[in-house]
Design an enzyme around this catalytic site. Structure first.
Site, short mmCIF file in Angstrom:
data_model
loop_
_atom_site.label_atom_id
_atom_site.label_comp_id
_atom_site.label_asym_id
_atom_site.label_seq_id
_atom_site.Cartn_x
_atom_site.Cartn_y
_atom_site.Cartn_z
N LYS A 122 36.58 33.25 36.40
CA LYS A 122 35.88 34.54 36.47
C LYS A 122 34.39 34.39 36.16
CE LYS A 122 39.63 37.74 36.54
NZ LYS A 122 40.30 38.96 36.13
N LYS A 176 45.56 32.06 44.52
CA LYS A 176 46.53 33.13 44.32
C LYS A 176 46.07 34.44 44.97
CE LYS A 176 45.37 35.56 40.09
NZ LYS A 176 45.89 36.48 39.10
N LYS A 219 43.98 41.08 43.33
CA LYS A 219 43.54 42.45 43.62
C LYS A 219 42.09 42.48 44.05
CE LYS A 219 45.75 44.49 39.62
NZ LYS A 219 45.33 43.52 38.61
#
Ligand code: AQP
Length: 333
Positions: free
Chosen positions: A114, A196, A199
Site C-alpha cells: 500500500k 489478488k 476492491k
C-alpha cells in the site's frame, strides 16, 4: 452446557465488495453463524488508512452494512456493527501498540504494497493497521478468524501480540486461529491473475463487484486474461488465469476441479468463460435482490447496527476494563 467458540471478522467499506471478498471471507461468515458466537464488523477505521472522501465513506459504510446482511449475515444471530461506533477499538489499539515491535510491523507485506501504491500518503495508521486489527480480534476473545489468505500475515501478528501480552501480564487473551475456507481462499484479478482481486483496483475489468449487473459480469469473464493453450486444466503456476476461473466456478457450484476438467474437456476457453460468467451472475442475483430491499430501509438498518453495537460493546467493554487493570491503570471512578 458446551459453550460456543467465538468468531470475529471485519471488512473495509472502501468500495462495493468484490467476488474475492465474498468467496474468500463473507460466504464463510454466514455459514458459521449457527455453530459459533459471531461478531462481524464494517471496519471503517481501517478504511481511513487510505485517503477517503468523507461523504462517500459514510454512504459506502451503510451500503457495506446492507450488503453484508444481503450476503447472509443475520443481525439477530450475529453481532454486526460499525467499528467506529465502538470506542473500545481505539482504546485497545493503544494498549496493544505498546506491546508491538516496530520491527514486526515493518515486515508486513500489505504495508509495503500500500505504501508503493500511495507514495504520497505513507501515514502512521497504514503502518499500525495490523495493531488495530489485532485489537478488533482480541477484544472479543475470538477463537477463530475467517479470512482470505492475504490476511494470514496480519493474523499471525495478532497471535504474536496476544502471546506477548499474556507472557507479560498473565494469561488473558485467547490466541486466535485463522479460519481459511477450502475454496476461494484467494481469488485473483481477472486481468492479472498473479495479483489478488481487490476492491480498489483501478482497472474496472480486473474485479467483479457483487452489485455488477449480469451483462457486466459476463463480459468481465469473457475478457479475463488466460493463456495461449485451449485446455481447461488446473495448474496454478503455469495456467494462473484458467486456474483462477476454475476456483471461482468450483466455489460457486461446489464442483471439484476434476469434474470441471471433465465437463469442459474439448470445449475451449470461450465456452468455459461464458459458463463461469453465467454461474457467477446467477449466484449473485439473490444477494443483489436482498441488498436492494435492505438499502431502501434506512430505519431498519439503523436499528440493526444500533443493536449490533450494544451486543459488541457488552463483550469488548469487559475485555478492555480487564486489560486496563492488567497494565496498571487505576479503576475508572
Ligand atoms: N481476492 C481475495 N480473495 C479471497 N479473499 C479476499 N479478501 C480480500 N480480497 C480477497 C478477504 O476479504 C476480507 C475483507 O478484506 P478487507 O476489506 O479487509 O480488505 P482487503 O483484504 O484489503 O481487501 P481488498 O478487496 O483488497 O480491499 P482494498 O482494495 O480496500 O484494500 C478479508 O478477510 C480478506 O482476506
Amino acid at each position: 452446557m458446551e459453550t460456543k467458540k467465538t468468531i470475529f471478522s471485519g471488512i473495509q467499506p472502501t468500495a462495493v465488495f468484490t467476488l474475492g471478498n465474498f468467496l474468500g471471507a463473507i460466504k464463510n461468515w454466514g455459514a458459521l453463524q449457527d455453530s459459533f458466537d459471531c461478531v462481524y464488523s464494517i471496519v471503517d477505521m481501517h478504511a481511513i488508512t487510505v485517503r477517503q472522501d468523507a461523504a462517500k465513506l459514510r454512504e459506502q459504510t451503510l451500503k457495506s452494512y446492507a450488503l453484508t446482511m444481503a450476503c447472509g449475515i443475520d443481525p439477530e444471530k450475529s453481532a454486526l456493527f460499525i467499528q467506529s461506533h465502538n470506542p473500545h477499538h481505539a482504546e485497545m489499539n493503544w494498549i496493544l501498540s505498546c506491546n508491538t515491535q516496530f520491527g514486526e510491523l515493518s515486515r508486513m507485506t500489505q504495508f509495503k504494497d500500500k505504501s508503493e501504491k500511495h507514495p504520497d500518503d505513507i501515514n502512521a495508521g497504514l503502518f499500525t493497521y495490523p495493531v488495530l486489527m489485532a485489537g478488533d480480534i482480541l477484544l472479543y476473545q475470538a477463537d477463530l478468524v475467517p479470512i482470505g489468505i492475504d490476511q494470514k500475515q496480519h493474523l499471525e501478528l495478532a497471535r504474536n501480540v496476544a502471546e506477548r501480552f499474556n507472557f507479560r501480564y498473565g494469561d488473558f487473551f485467547t490466541v486466535p486461529e485463522p479460519y481459511i475456507g477450502e475454496t476461494g481462499a484467494k481469488i485473483m484479478s481477472l486481468q492479472d491473475p498473479t495479483k489478488k482481486m481487490s476492491k480498489s483496483d483501478d482497472n474496472p475489468n480486473a474485479s467483479v463487484y457483487i452489485l455488477d449487473d449480469r451483462n457486466s459480469i459476463i463480459n468481465k469473464f469473457k475478457r479475463a486474461v488466460t493463456d495461449s493453450e485451449t485446455e481447461v486444466r488446473f495448474d496454478a503456476e503455469k495456467k494462473p488465469g484458467i486456474s483462477n476461473l476454475m476456483t471461482i466456478f468450483s466455489a460457486c457450484t461446489g464442483k471439484s476441479f476434476d469434474e470441471i476438467e471433465k465437463t469442459f474437456s474439448g470445449h475451449g476457453y470461450g465456452d468455459f468463460k461464458s459458463a463461469v460468467g453465467e454461474t457467477v451472475a446467477d449466484c449473485l442475483k439473490p444477494i443483489q435482490d436482498k441488498y436492494n430491499s435492505f438499502i431502501k430501509d434506512r430505519d431498519y438498518l439503523k436499528n440493526c447496527y444500533t443493536e449490533g453495537l450494544k451486543k459488541a460493546m457488552k463483550i469488548s467493554g469487559k475485555t478492555l476494563s480487564k486489560a486496563y487493570r492488567k497494565v496498571g491503570f487505576v479503576d475508572k471512578p
